[in-house]
Design an enzyme around this catalytic site. Structure first.
Site, PDB file in Angstrom:
ATOM      1  N   SER A  70      39.736  41.862  40.544  1.00  0.00           N
ATOM      2  CA  SER A  70      38.858  43.038  40.503  1.00  0.00           C
ATOM      3  C   SER A  70      38.178  43.190  39.153  1.00  0.00           C
ATOM      4  O   SER A  70      38.814  43.144  38.108  1.00  0.00           O
ATOM      5  CB  SER A  70      39.658  44.304  40.792  1.00  0.00           C
ATOM      6  OG  SER A  70      38.849  45.442  40.550  1.00  0.00           O
ATOM      7  N   ASP A  90      45.980  45.866  42.715  1.00  0.00           N
ATOM      8  CA  ASP A  90      45.643  46.731  43.857  1.00  0.00           C
ATOM      9  C   ASP A  90      46.655  46.547  44.985  1.00  0.00           C
ATOM     10  O   ASP A  90      46.816  45.449  45.506  1.00  0.00           O
ATOM     11  CB  ASP A  90      44.239  46.387  44.386  1.00  0.00           C
ATOM     12  CG  ASP A  90      43.151  46.585  43.343  1.00  0.00           C
ATOM     13  OD1 ASP A  90      43.180  47.600  42.647  1.00  0.00           O
ATOM     14  OD2 ASP A  90      42.262  45.713  43.235  1.00  0.00           O
ATOM     15  N   ASP A 117      49.955  41.218  40.734  1.00  0.00           N
ATOM     16  CA  ASP A 117      48.679  41.670  41.264  1.00  0.00           C
ATOM     17  C   ASP A 117      48.606  43.178  40.983  1.00  0.00           C
ATOM     18  O   ASP A 117      49.633  43.808  40.672  1.00  0.00           O
ATOM     19  CB  ASP A 117      48.645  41.395  42.777  1.00  0.00           C
ATOM     20  CG  ASP A 117      47.425  41.999  43.442  1.00  0.00           C
ATOM     21  OD1 ASP A 117      46.313  41.851  42.904  1.00  0.00           O
ATOM     22  OD2 ASP A 117      47.588  42.646  44.506  1.00  0.00           O
ATOM     23  N   ARG A 157      34.646  40.575  45.269  1.00  0.00           N
ATOM     24  CA  ARG A 157      33.682  41.506  45.888  1.00  0.00           C
ATOM     25  C   ARG A 157      32.679  40.798  46.786  1.00  0.00           C
ATOM     26  O   ARG A 157      32.480  41.187  47.948  1.00  0.00           O
ATOM     27  CB  ARG A 157      32.957  42.289  44.781  1.00  0.00           C
ATOM     28  CG  ARG A 157      32.234  43.524  45.302  1.00  0.00           C
ATOM     29  CD  ARG A 157      31.531  44.263  44.165  1.00  0.00           C
ATOM     30  NE  ARG A 157      32.457  44.623  43.103  1.00  0.00           N
ATOM     31  CZ  ARG A 157      32.098  44.982  41.867  1.00  0.00           C
ATOM     32  NH1 ARG A 157      30.815  45.032  41.542  1.00  0.00           N
ATOM     33  NH2 ARG A 157      33.009  45.296  40.965  1.00  0.00           N
ATOM     34  N   ASN A 209      37.148  45.886  38.214  1.00  0.00           N
ATOM     35  CA  ASN A 209      37.563  47.228  37.787  1.00  0.00           C
ATOM     36  C   ASN A 209      39.002  47.246  37.257  1.00  0.00           C
ATOM     37  O   ASN A 209      39.519  48.320  36.930  1.00  0.00           O
ATOM     38  CB  ASN A 209      37.448  48.203  38.965  1.00  0.00           C
ATOM     39  CG  ASN A 209      36.004  48.412  39.388  1.00  0.00           C
ATOM     40  OD1 ASN A 209      35.209  48.997  38.653  1.00  0.00           O
ATOM     41  ND2 ASN A 209      35.626  47.905  40.556  1.00  0.00           N
TER      42      ASN A 209
HETATM   43  C1  G6P Z   1      41.125  42.908  44.478  1.00  0.00           C
HETATM   44  C2  G6P Z   1      41.286  43.668  45.765  1.00  0.00           C
HETATM   45  C3  G6P Z   1      40.121  43.404  46.690  1.00  0.00           C
HETATM   46  C4  G6P Z   1      38.797  43.637  45.972  1.00  0.00           C
HETATM   47  C5  G6P Z   1      38.712  42.704  44.769  1.00  0.00           C
HETATM   48  C6  G6P Z   1      37.417  42.866  43.978  1.00  0.00           C
HETATM   49  O1  G6P Z   1      41.420  41.589  44.717  1.00  0.00           O
HETATM   50  O2  G6P Z   1      42.484  43.289  46.407  1.00  0.00           O
HETATM   51  O3  G6P Z   1      40.234  44.272  47.788  1.00  0.00           O
HETATM   52  O4  G6P Z   1      37.704  43.396  46.835  1.00  0.00           O
HETATM   53  O5  G6P Z   1      39.810  42.991  43.917  1.00  0.00           O
HETATM   54  O6  G6P Z   1      37.408  44.129  43.372  1.00  0.00           O
HETATM   55  P1  G6P Z   1      36.169  44.732  42.606  1.00  0.00           P
HETATM   56  O7  G6P Z   1      36.741  45.967  41.969  1.00  0.00           O
HETATM   57  O8  G6P Z   1      35.727  43.721  41.584  1.00  0.00           O
HETATM   58  O9  G6P Z   1      35.113  44.996  43.598  1.00  0.00           O
HETATM   59 MG    MG Z   2      46.469  43.391  45.994  1.00  0.00          MG
END
Ligand code: G6P
Ligand code: MG
Length: 217
Positions: A119, A14, A12, A52, A121
């Site tokens: 994510s 983040d 993972d 998200r 991002n």
């Molecule tokens: C990861 C993080 C979440 C976040 C998700 C979506 O799983 O742990 O906290 O909400 O990604 O991220 P994004 O950058 O697409 O909003």
């Molecule tokens: Mg994480």
């Protein structure tokens, strides 16, 4: 601890390789307060690893108010713009202790590596951290339909590595992520607290405590 002839490790992003989990927390907290929802660290644990819109829906449900689809899209954009401003200056110095060393150790031992982050991002983050070339496979939101705790992202990563579930283990800091790894029938290494990550096979405080030998035969 299960010892197996592992051939791949699925990370993972983040909260495991870098502390962007904290930036997600700050941006969600700001948004939750703007819609009148109570928000704290324990609520935030439920959002980690969740995509998200899934996270937004949990916060909006806690606000007790109704929002149109257009409102929801605008709020999701607002959170993402805030989050992107927080990660704009990320650099290799933002890798968590042990992150770069763990990737190097695993690759030097001849195992493959994959990233499994829901994510949108994720690609930008690993590029800023300078580790984009450290993964044989990157699976992000664009490549899956179902967010963690669904196993899809870990199964897709293993398939991309051309490995079976038994041949991989996953590393996660979130409850949803640990559930996704276990549903994919993989060994789950938790990063954080055993009190929170109760379903993980083993929990360490951070990658600074990671040693590949602990998990190999
Ligand atoms: C990861 C993080 C979440 C976040 C998700 C979506 O799983 O742990 O906290 O909400 O990604 O991220 P994004 O950058 O697409 O909003
Ligand atoms: Mg994480």
């Amino acid at each position: 601890m299960r010892k197996y002839e592992y051939r791949g490790v699925i990370f993972d992003l983040d909260g495991v390789l870098t502390d962007t989990a904290h930036y997600h927390y700050l941006a969600w907290k700001n948004l939750a307060e703007s819609v009148g929802a109570n928000f704290d660290e324990s609520f935030n644990e439920q959002l980690k690893g969740v995509d998200r819109m899934g996270s937004l829906n949990l916060i909006l449900a806690a606000s007790g108010k109704n929002f149109s689809d257009a409102d929801k899209l605008a709020l999701a954009d607002q959170k993402n713009l805030h989050y992107q401003s927080l990660i704009a200056q990320l650099s290799p110095a933002d890798l968590l202790p042990g992150a770069a060393e763990s990737l190097q150790q695993i690759r030097a031992a001849g195992l493959k590596t994959a990233l499994a982050s829901v994510s949108k991002n994720a690609q930008a983050v690993i590029e800023r951290l300078g580790i984009a070339d450290q993964f044989d496979v990157v699976v992000d939101a664009a490549k899956i339909k179902n967010s963690k705790p669904d196993p899809e992202i870990f199964l897709t990563a293993a398939a991309g590595l051309d490995l079976t579930s038994d041949e991989c283990f996953g590393i996660e800091d979130s409850i949803a992520g640990i559930r996704a790894i276990k549903s994919a029938s993989m060994f789950a290494l938790g990063i954080g607290s055993p009190v929170v990550l109760t379903e993980a096979d083993v929990v360490i405080a951070g990658l600074h405590q990671f040693s590949l030998q602990d998990y190999l035969k």
